[in-house]
Design a protein around this motif. Structure first.
Motif, PDB file in Angstrom:
ATOM      1  N   MET A   1       3.084   4.941  -3.133  1.00 24.32           N
ATOM      2  CA  MET A   1       3.258   4.545  -4.545  1.00 24.32           C
ATOM      3  C   MET A   1       1.898   4.531  -5.245  1.00 24.32           C
ATOM      4  O   MET A   1       0.961   3.873  -4.774  1.00 24.32           O
ATOM      5  CB  MET A   1       3.921   3.173  -4.629  1.00 24.32           C
ATOM      6  N   LYS A   2       1.783   5.249  -6.338  1.00 25.17           N
ATOM      7  CA  LYS A   2       0.517   5.392  -7.042  1.00 25.17           C
ATOM      8  C   LYS A   2      -0.067   4.044  -7.464  1.00 25.17           C
ATOM      9  O   LYS A   2      -1.272   3.798  -7.336  1.00 25.17           O
ATOM     10  CB  LYS A   2       0.722   6.285  -8.271  1.00 25.17           C
ATOM     11  N   GLU A   3       0.789   3.160  -7.984  1.00 24.39           N
ATOM     12  CA  GLU A   3       0.315   1.852  -8.466  1.00 24.39           C
ATOM     13  C   GLU A   3      -0.255   1.009  -7.330  1.00 24.39           C
ATOM     14  O   GLU A   3      -1.262   0.305  -7.504  1.00 24.39           O
ATOM     15  CB  GLU A   3       1.440   1.086  -9.162  1.00 24.39           C
ATOM     16  N   ILE A   4       0.396   1.071  -6.156  1.00 26.58           N
ATOM     17  CA  ILE A   4      -0.077   0.295  -5.009  1.00 26.58           C
ATOM     18  C   ILE A   4      -1.450   0.788  -4.566  1.00 26.58           C
ATOM     19  O   ILE A   4      -2.351  -0.004  -4.263  1.00 26.58           O
ATOM     20  CB  ILE A   4       0.918   0.390  -3.824  1.00 26.58           C
ATOM     21  N   ASN A   5      -1.624   2.082  -4.540  1.00 22.33           N
ATOM     22  CA  ASN A   5      -2.925   2.646  -4.160  1.00 22.33           C
ATOM     23  C   ASN A   5      -4.010   2.248  -5.147  1.00 22.33           C
ATOM     24  O   ASN A   5      -5.158   1.960  -4.766  1.00 22.33           O
ATOM     25  CB  ASN A   5      -2.840   4.175  -4.073  1.00 22.33           C
ATOM     26  N   GLN A   6      -3.646   2.223  -6.429  1.00 15.06           N
ATOM     27  CA  GLN A   6      -4.602   1.800  -7.453  1.00 15.06           C
ATOM     28  C   GLN A   6      -4.980   0.337  -7.263  1.00 15.06           C
ATOM     29  O   GLN A   6      -6.151  -0.045  -7.387  1.00 15.06           O
ATOM     30  CB  GLN A   6      -3.998   2.008  -8.844  1.00 15.06           C
ATOM     31  N   LEU A   7      -3.982  -0.496  -6.935  1.00  7.66           N
ATOM     32  CA  LEU A   7      -4.232  -1.917  -6.685  1.00  7.66           C
ATOM     33  C   LEU A   7      -5.180  -2.099  -5.507  1.00  7.66           C
ATOM     34  O   LEU A   7      -6.119  -2.902  -5.573  1.00  7.66           O
ATOM     35  CB  LEU A   7      -2.906  -2.639  -6.419  1.00  7.66           C
ATOM     36  N   LYS A   8      -4.960  -1.354  -4.446  1.00 11.52           N
ATOM     37  CA  LYS A   8      -5.829  -1.442  -3.268  1.00 11.52           C
ATOM     38  C   LYS A   8      -7.264  -1.057  -3.621  1.00 11.52           C
ATOM     39  O   LYS A   8      -8.219  -1.702  -3.167  1.00 11.52           O
ATOM     40  CB  LYS A   8      -5.299  -0.527  -2.161  1.00 11.52           C
ATOM     41  N   GLU A   9      -7.407  -0.024  -4.431  1.00 14.94           N
ATOM     42  CA  GLU A   9      -8.744   0.408  -4.855  1.00 14.94           C
ATOM     43  C   GLU A   9      -9.443  -0.684  -5.662  1.00 14.94           C
ATOM     44  O   GLU A   9     -10.626  -0.966  -5.454  1.00 14.94           O
ATOM     45  CB  GLU A   9      -8.647   1.688  -5.688  1.00 14.94           C
ATOM     46  N   PHE A  10      -8.698  -1.277  -6.590  1.00 19.71           N
ATOM     47  CA  PHE A  10      -9.247  -2.372  -7.390  1.00 19.71           C
ATOM     48  C   PHE A  10      -9.752  -3.504  -6.484  1.00 19.71           C
ATOM     49  O   PHE A  10     -10.860  -4.028  -6.664  1.00 19.71           O
ATOM     50  CB  PHE A  10      -8.176  -2.929  -8.334  1.00 19.71           C
ATOM     51  N   VAL A  11      -8.915  -3.902  -5.526  1.00 21.68           N
ATOM     52  CA  VAL A  11      -9.255  -5.020  -4.627  1.00 21.68           C
ATOM     53  C   VAL A  11     -10.511  -4.706  -3.827  1.00 21.68           C
ATOM     54  O   VAL A  11     -11.391  -5.559  -3.664  1.00 21.68           O
ATOM     55  CB  VAL A  11      -8.071  -5.338  -3.677  1.00 21.68           C
ATOM     56  N   GLU A  12     -10.603  -3.477  -3.344  1.00 17.99           N
ATOM     57  CA  GLU A  12     -11.771  -3.072  -2.542  1.00 17.99           C
ATOM     58  C   GLU A  12     -13.058  -3.063  -3.363  1.00 17.99           C
ATOM     59  O   GLU A  12     -14.156  -3.259  -2.820  1.00 17.99           O
ATOM     60  CB  GLU A  12     -11.535  -1.689  -1.925  1.00 17.99           C
ATOM     61  N   GLU A  13     -12.928  -2.833  -4.656  1.00 20.95           N
ATOM     62  CA  GLU A  13     -14.105  -2.759  -5.531  1.00 20.95           C
ATOM     63  C   GLU A  13     -14.578  -4.124  -6.014  1.00 20.95           C
ATOM     64  O   GLU A  13     -15.682  -4.233  -6.561  1.00 20.95           O
ATOM     65  CB  GLU A  13     -13.781  -1.896  -6.762  1.00 20.95           C
ATOM     66  N   CYS A  14     -13.756  -5.164  -5.827  1.00 20.62           N
ATOM     67  CA  CYS A  14     -14.050  -6.472  -6.443  1.00 20.62           C
ATOM     68  C   CYS A  14     -14.364  -7.573  -5.432  1.00 20.62           C
ATOM     69  O   CYS A  14     -13.922  -7.533  -4.281  1.00 20.62           O
ATOM     70  CB  CYS A  14     -12.870  -6.899  -7.308  1.00 20.62           C
ATOM     71  N   SER A  15     -15.131  -8.538  -5.892  1.00 16.41           N
ATOM     72  CA  SER A  15     -15.489  -9.679  -5.033  1.00 16.41           C
ATOM     73  C   SER A  15     -15.314 -11.014  -5.752  1.00 16.41           C
ATOM     74  O   SER A  15     -15.635 -12.066  -5.207  1.00 16.41           O
ATOM     75  CB  SER A  15     -16.938  -9.545  -4.561  1.00 16.41           C
ATOM     76  N   HIS A  16     -14.793 -10.968  -6.984  1.00 16.34           N
ATOM     77  CA  HIS A  16     -14.531 -12.200  -7.742  1.00 16.34           C
ATOM     78  C   HIS A  16     -13.121 -12.118  -8.346  1.00 16.34           C
ATOM     79  O   HIS A  16     -12.942 -12.166  -9.555  1.00 16.34           O
ATOM     80  CB  HIS A  16     -15.573 -12.399  -8.848  1.00 16.34           C
TER      81      HIS A  16
ATOM     82  N   LEU B   1       7.036  -9.061  -6.214  1.00 12.62           N
ATOM     83  CA  LEU B   1       5.664  -9.491  -5.944  1.00 12.62           C
ATOM     84  C   LEU B   1       5.387  -9.477  -4.447  1.00 12.62           C
ATOM     85  O   LEU B   1       4.327  -9.028  -4.009  1.00 12.62           O
ATOM     86  CB  LEU B   1       5.452 -10.899  -6.517  1.00 12.62           C
ATOM     87  N   GLY B   2       6.350  -9.952  -3.659  1.00 19.64           N
ATOM     88  CA  GLY B   2       6.172  -9.994  -2.211  1.00 19.64           C
ATOM     89  C   GLY B   2       5.951  -8.619  -1.616  1.00 19.64           C
ATOM     90  O   GLY B   2       5.074  -8.416  -0.761  1.00 19.64           O
ATOM     91  N   GLU B   3       6.723  -7.643  -2.065  1.00 20.11           N
ATOM     92  CA  GLU B   3       6.580  -6.274  -1.547  1.00 20.11           C
ATOM     93  C   GLU B   3       5.229  -5.680  -1.915  1.00 20.11           C
ATOM     94  O   GLU B   3       4.616  -4.963  -1.119  1.00 20.11           O
ATOM     95  CB  GLU B   3       7.708  -5.406  -2.081  1.00 20.11           C
ATOM     96  N   VAL B   4       4.758  -5.985  -3.119  1.00 20.37           N
ATOM     97  CA  VAL B   4       3.455  -5.482  -3.552  1.00 20.37           C
ATOM     98  C   VAL B   4       2.338  -6.131  -2.760  1.00 20.37           C
ATOM     99  O   VAL B   4       1.436  -5.446  -2.244  1.00 20.37           O
ATOM    100  CB  VAL B   4       3.242  -5.722  -5.068  1.00 20.37           C
ATOM    101  N   MET B   5       2.403  -7.446  -2.628  1.00 17.90           N
ATOM    102  CA  MET B   5       1.336  -8.177  -1.936  1.00 17.90           C
ATOM    103  C   MET B   5       1.291  -7.840  -0.449  1.00 17.90           C
ATOM    104  O   MET B   5       0.227  -7.883   0.170  1.00 17.90           O
ATOM    105  CB  MET B   5       1.526  -9.680  -2.129  1.00 17.90           C
ATOM    106  N   GLU B   6       2.425  -7.493   0.107  1.00 13.54           N
ATOM    107  CA  GLU B   6       2.478  -7.161   1.529  1.00 13.54           C
ATOM    108  C   GLU B   6       1.618  -5.941   1.850  1.00 13.54           C
ATOM    109  O   GLU B   6       1.142  -5.769   2.988  1.00 13.54           O
ATOM    110  CB  GLU B   6       3.926  -6.913   1.955  1.00 13.54           C
ATOM    111  N   SER B   7       1.397  -5.102   0.856  1.00 14.70           N
ATOM    112  CA  SER B   7       0.614  -3.877   1.074  1.00 14.70           C
ATOM    113  C   SER B   7      -0.890  -4.132   1.138  1.00 14.70           C
ATOM    114  O   SER B   7      -1.656  -3.256   1.513  1.00 14.70           O
ATOM    115  CB  SER B   7       0.917  -2.859  -0.037  1.00 14.70           C
ATOM    116  N   LEU B   8      -1.311  -5.329   0.713  1.00 15.92           N
ATOM    117  CA  LEU B   8      -2.739  -5.625   0.674  1.00 15.92           C
ATOM    118  C   LEU B   8      -3.262  -6.120   2.005  1.00 15.92           C
ATOM    119  O   LEU B   8      -2.573  -6.830   2.735  1.00 15.92           O
ATOM    120  CB  LEU B   8      -3.017  -6.683  -0.410  1.00 15.92           C
TER     121      LEU B   8
END
Length: 238
Positions: free
Chosen positions: A1-16, A230-237
């Motif tokens: 899923m494109k959105e999930i991959n984008q979310l993962k990228e965001f998380v990896e780039e951030c520390s706050h 939300l649970g399905e999305v968060m499970e991917s992180l």
């Protein structure tokens, strides 16, 4: 899923990262959402839930308040779900700075989150309105139908009722966390409860993520919008 991959990228780039959540965070733990089709607002009582959960009703109709409170607001057997657990893991990894919650169930702390800002209080804290002595959730449950202190005073849940103001210190902490975040994840909330929903306007970054099953007033402002569980999305992180 494109959105999930984008979310993962965001998380990896951030520390706050800051997470701002509502009732939808806890529905997968068996705690109903107030405003969903099966939520408390659609059940039939002698009074509307908004009225029962007000400061004036608590004072005038204490027994009816606690009847509703015991029946519909307390879920002592509820356990953290995947969203609570993943957020605790994100905090442990050093990427998540704070969880700001509109919920009163204490499940974030139960999952292991340390920096939890509870906008509307917690059912796990209760105090005597006369002497100020604090009581646990179980002690309040054991004192049904109206929990009374040994001094004779009524024990009030440390939750923000309608007609009551949010704690100024809590507001300050929430605004500080949001304004200093490099990523803000909003999940499981319709953003219809104020003043809480207004705090997200203090975010000035470029990674505003909105995860919810239904539309919200902030959808057009989101840098990443995910419509779904939300649970399905968060499970991917992580």
């Amino acid at each position: 899923m494109k959105e999930i991959n984008q979310l993962k990228e965001f998380v990896e780039e951030c520390s706050h990262i800051v997470f701002f959540g509502g009732a939808g965070v806890s529905t997968e733990s068996g705690i109903p959402d107030f405003r969903s089709v099966d939520g408390l607002y659609h059940l039939k009582y002698a009074y509307p839930p908004e009225q029962i959960l007000s400061h004036s009703f608590f004072l005038r109709n204490t027994e009816a308040f606690f009847q509703f409170y015991y029946d519909k607001m307390l879920y002592p057997k509820a356990l953290p779900n995947i969203t609570h657990k993943k957020l605790a893991m994100l905090e442990e990894s050093g990427r998540l700075n704070a969880v700001i919650t509109q919920n009163i169930d204490g499940l974030h702390q139960m999952a292991g989150s340390k920096n939890v800002i509870e906008l509307h209080g917690s059912v796990h804290r209760n105090y005597c309105t006369k002497c100020g002595h604090f009581y646990s959730l179980q002690e309040v449950i054991d004192k049904a139908p109206i929990p009374l202190c040994s001094c004779g005073g009524i024990i009030k849940p440390d939750v923000v009722l309608y007609e009551e103001a949010l704690n100024e210190d809590i507001i300050s902490k929430a605004i500080t966390a949001i304004s200093s975040a490099d990523m803000l994840i909003i999940g499981g909330t319709s953003l219809s409860v104020y003043p809480a929903a207004g705090f997200i306007h203090y975010y000035s970054g470029s990674k505003l993520v909105l995860i919810n099953k239904s539309a919200t007033p902030m959808d057009s402002n989101a840098d990443l919008l995910i419509t779904g569980s939300l649970g399905e999305v968060m499970e991917s992180l992580i």
